[in-house]
Design an enzyme around this catalytic site. Sequence first.
Site, PDB file in Angstrom:
ATOM      1  N   ARG A   1      11.917  -2.020  10.741  1.00  0.00           N
ATOM      2  CA  ARG A   1      10.907  -1.572  11.701  1.00  0.00           C
ATOM      3  C   ARG A   1      10.769  -2.588  12.831  1.00  0.00           C
ATOM      4  O   ARG A   1      10.766  -3.792  12.570  1.00  0.00           O
ATOM      5  CB  ARG A   1       9.553  -1.406  10.989  1.00  0.00           C
ATOM      6  CG  ARG A   1       9.416  -0.083  10.281  1.00  0.00           C
ATOM      7  CD  ARG A   1       8.186   0.015   9.423  1.00  0.00           C
ATOM      8  NE  ARG A   1       6.968  -0.549  10.010  1.00  0.00           N
ATOM      9  CZ  ARG A   1       5.778  -0.490   9.434  1.00  0.00           C
ATOM     10  NH1 ARG A   1       5.631   0.111   8.253  1.00  0.00           N
ATOM     11  NH2 ARG A   1       4.729  -1.025  10.001  1.00  0.00           N
TER      12      ARG A   1
ATOM     13  N   ARG B   1      -8.952   1.354   9.678  1.00  0.00           N
ATOM     14  CA  ARG B   1      -8.540  -0.019   9.967  1.00  0.00           C
ATOM     15  C   ARG B   1      -9.584  -0.744  10.806  1.00  0.00           C
ATOM     16  O   ARG B   1      -9.381  -1.920  11.135  1.00  0.00           O
ATOM     17  CB  ARG B   1      -7.225   0.026  10.762  1.00  0.00           C
ATOM     18  CG  ARG B   1      -5.981  -0.402   9.988  1.00  0.00           C
ATOM     19  CD  ARG B   1      -4.809  -0.257  10.929  1.00  0.00           C
ATOM     20  NE  ARG B   1      -3.641  -0.996  10.559  1.00  0.00           N
ATOM     21  CZ  ARG B   1      -2.647  -0.504   9.815  1.00  0.00           C
ATOM     22  NH1 ARG B   1      -2.725   0.708   9.318  1.00  0.00           N
ATOM     23  NH2 ARG B   1      -1.587  -1.235   9.574  1.00  0.00           N
TER      24      ARG B   1
ATOM     25  N   ARG C   1      11.626  -6.002   4.459  1.00  0.00           N
ATOM     26  CA  ARG C   1      11.398  -4.556   4.323  1.00  0.00           C
ATOM     27  C   ARG C   1      12.462  -3.755   5.079  1.00  0.00           C
ATOM     28  O   ARG C   1      12.863  -4.097   6.179  1.00  0.00           O
ATOM     29  CB  ARG C   1      10.006  -4.193   4.863  1.00  0.00           C
ATOM     30  CG  ARG C   1       9.752  -2.698   4.853  1.00  0.00           C
ATOM     31  CD  ARG C   1       8.290  -2.368   4.865  1.00  0.00           C
ATOM     32  NE  ARG C   1       7.599  -2.780   6.083  1.00  0.00           N
ATOM     33  CZ  ARG C   1       6.288  -2.602   6.265  1.00  0.00           C
ATOM     34  NH1 ARG C   1       5.547  -2.029   5.336  1.00  0.00           N
ATOM     35  NH2 ARG C   1       5.720  -3.009   7.392  1.00  0.00           N
TER      36      ARG C   1
ATOM     37  N   LYS D   1       0.830  -1.215   0.000  1.00  0.00           N
ATOM     38  CA  LYS D   1       0.000   0.000   0.000  1.00  0.00           C
ATOM     39  C   LYS D   1       0.861   1.261   0.000  1.00  0.00           C
ATOM     40  O   LYS D   1       0.621   2.184  -0.773  1.00  0.00           O
ATOM     41  CB  LYS D   1      -0.914   0.044   1.242  1.00  0.00           C
ATOM     42  CG  LYS D   1      -1.863  -1.132   1.358  1.00  0.00           C
ATOM     43  CD  LYS D   1      -2.724  -1.036   2.600  1.00  0.00           C
ATOM     44  CE  LYS D   1      -1.965  -1.065   3.915  1.00  0.00           C
ATOM     45  NZ  LYS D   1      -1.230  -2.322   4.161  1.00  0.00           N
TER      46      LYS D   1
END
Length: 208
Positions: A155, A88, A122, A13
Amino acid sequence: MNLVFLGPPGAGKGTMATRVAEHFTIPHISTGDIFRANIKGQTELGKKVKAILDAGDLVPDELTIELVRDRLTRKDAARGFILDGFPRTIPQADALAEFAAVDRALNFVLPDEEVIKRLSGRRVHPGSGRTYHVLFNPPESEGKDDLTGEDLVIRPDDQEDAIRNRLQVYKQQTEPLIAYYDDRSLLVDIDSAPAPDAVFRQVLKVLS
Ligand code: ADP
Ligand code: ADP
């Protein structure tokens, strides 16, 4: 053009939102990026939400809704916006409907195995939110942001335990939004499995 981007964590996204925002010159509003910027800046909000983000749980609705309501009053959102990671929950979607009209909800579809591969590789540039992947979208120089040369980080919520929790939270709290927007004839599915250029082409086709 007021857009909502739905889909599991890691579906792509943010990557698509960056490109769509540039293409249409509308702001990319990522609640996750806003929370992370507050954590980095050690603001009151940041202190409140840090443990929640690290665990992969959801920030309370009231707090998140106020943040987005306030953000959408800014001038740059007058011509349209992309909401990436909001709503969400159903209460967030109901609240949003009261302060902004949604034109389209794009649902980025990706199987769980692929989600896990994407999240575990990521890397992000904390200053800008720019996102890379060690295999699928590597930076020009390993571990460094292409534009600033600054370090990329993993992260904290991209560790295995938090990933598992986030997928569960997604299924319980966020997945019902697919039916919510479908019932309102706003939903469009995007196959998020192909390479970024091909996903982007699907998105442009839907929006043109
Ligand atoms: P989300 O915002 O949905 O959590 P991201 O945009 O951060 O997802 O993407 C998750 C990871 O997958 C990132 O490492 C990103 O570079 C990578 N990625 C995004 N889109 C694709 C794609 N189409 N193919 C392969 N990897 C992708
Ligand atoms: P991803 O797309 O990888 O799931 P995000 O950057 O969208 O990650 O969100 C990171 C975290 O920020 C979430 O796991 C959650 O803790 C918090 N968050 C972001 N958006 C919301 C929201 N709309 N409601 C509640 N919590 C949120």
